[in-house]
Write an enzyme that holds these catalytic residues in place. Sequence first.
Site, PDB file in Angstrom:
ATOM      1  N   GLY A   1       0.812  -1.208   0.000  1.00  0.00           N
ATOM      2  CA  GLY A   1       0.000   0.000   0.000  1.00  0.00           C
ATOM      3  C   GLY A   1       0.845   1.258   0.000  1.00  0.00           C
TER       4      GLY A   1
ATOM      5  N   ILE B   1       1.513   3.767   2.428  1.00  0.00           N
ATOM      6  CA  ILE B   1       2.473   3.892   3.524  1.00  0.00           C
ATOM      7  C   ILE B   1       3.334   2.639   3.623  1.00  0.00           C
ATOM      8  CG2 ILE B   1       2.747   4.140   6.025  1.00  0.00           C
ATOM      9  CD1 ILE B   1       0.221   5.818   6.067  1.00  0.00           C
TER      10      ILE B   1
ATOM     11  N   GLY C   1      -3.552  -2.055  -2.358  1.00  0.00           N
ATOM     12  CA  GLY C   1      -2.126  -1.922  -2.631  1.00  0.00           C
ATOM     13  C   GLY C   1      -1.812  -2.378  -4.050  1.00  0.00           C
TER      14      GLY C   1
ATOM     15  N   TYR D   1     -15.531   3.407  10.291  1.00  0.00           N
ATOM     16  CA  TYR D   1     -14.080   3.226  10.234  1.00  0.00           C
ATOM     17  C   TYR D   1     -13.441   3.657  11.551  1.00  0.00           C
ATOM     18  CZ  TYR D   1      -9.227   3.814   8.661  1.00  0.00           C
ATOM     19  OH  TYR D   1      -7.854   3.751   8.533  1.00  0.00           O
TER      20      TYR D   1
ATOM     21  N   LYS E   1     -11.467   1.102  14.046  1.00  0.00           N
ATOM     22  CA  LYS E   1     -10.082   1.351  14.445  1.00  0.00           C
ATOM     23  C   LYS E   1      -9.959   1.533  15.955  1.00  0.00           C
ATOM     24  CE  LYS E   1      -7.302   1.351  10.826  1.00  0.00           C
ATOM     25  NZ  LYS E   1      -6.108   0.492  10.767  1.00  0.00           N
TER      26      LYS E   1
END
Length: 327
Positions: free
Chosen positions: A10, A12, A36, A149, A153
């Site tokens: 991906g 990062i 990715g 989301y 998380k």
Amino acid sequence: MKILVTGGAGFIGSHLVERLLREGHEVWTIDDLSTGKKEFLQATLTHPRHRFLKGTVLDRALLKETIQQVDLIYHLAAVLGVKNCVEHPLKVIEGNIDGTRNVLELAYPERKKVIFASTSEVYGKNSRLPFHEDDERILGSTAIHRWCYATAKALDEHLCFAYAKQGLPVTVLRYFNAYGPRATATAYGGVIPRFITAALKGEPLEVYGTGEQTRCFTYIEDTVEGTYRAMNEKADGVVINIGNNQPESIMKAAQLVKQLTGSDSPIVKVPYEKAYGRGYEDMMKRQPDLTRARQLLDYLPTIDFTTGLSRTIDWYRQQLTTGGTEQ
């Protein structure tokens, strides 16, 4: 050190893989290539200390076998993007929670340290700035998918600290609007690739809402620096903000992209309802307190917004010229 990077193909993740290899580590990458791209790892695929495995963190057998071979895990694999939250909330919830649970469960028996990539989204609608890691989270109604989301998380973070209480070394990183080469409109820093792509193609730059919203855009080099430093034992058992602490309005970002690209594209405002449907909510301001990052990791961002945008624009321009990655 032997290191696993989930989501390593991906935005990062691919930059982190390159950094780890430059530092002399052995790296295993697991990525299902749903967001990715293998081409992001083009420079490292044949590296003698890099092993790429196409797969998912939902595959416990693959994950178990790989974790047994490494000393440390960077868990970056995730289902990202506001659009996914609005259109595919179940995918976001299950993809994030189940994958993180697998990583933690399999790392725990041998106490393999896990560095978990979280997000500034968990702060929600908190208006107290800058955001400190221990601040309260303020979220909207569960009927609004926008918040799934952030909720997923946050639950991942709870899982991390539950395992930390049982003795697993864990560090949680909350990223703030990372952008740079390889960022896509559907993932981290989505607004920047949207603006750049539109500007280079001569299309309108769409600013959702008023454009007065502010974000602290963090160039990928700074994001990776903080991520790399999180291996430090001083970071065990805590949440750390990783980002830039200089706010920029979305409208100013659009204007700067237009200026740096030399584009004649118009900047147009688009109501949130048209962009994401009825009931969408946004945060007007988001800014990290970097005190903990500085104290524990000696981390401070070094790339200013104009410099970072210029580098990012150069990459996108090359991609459009060579027919590279679709954004």
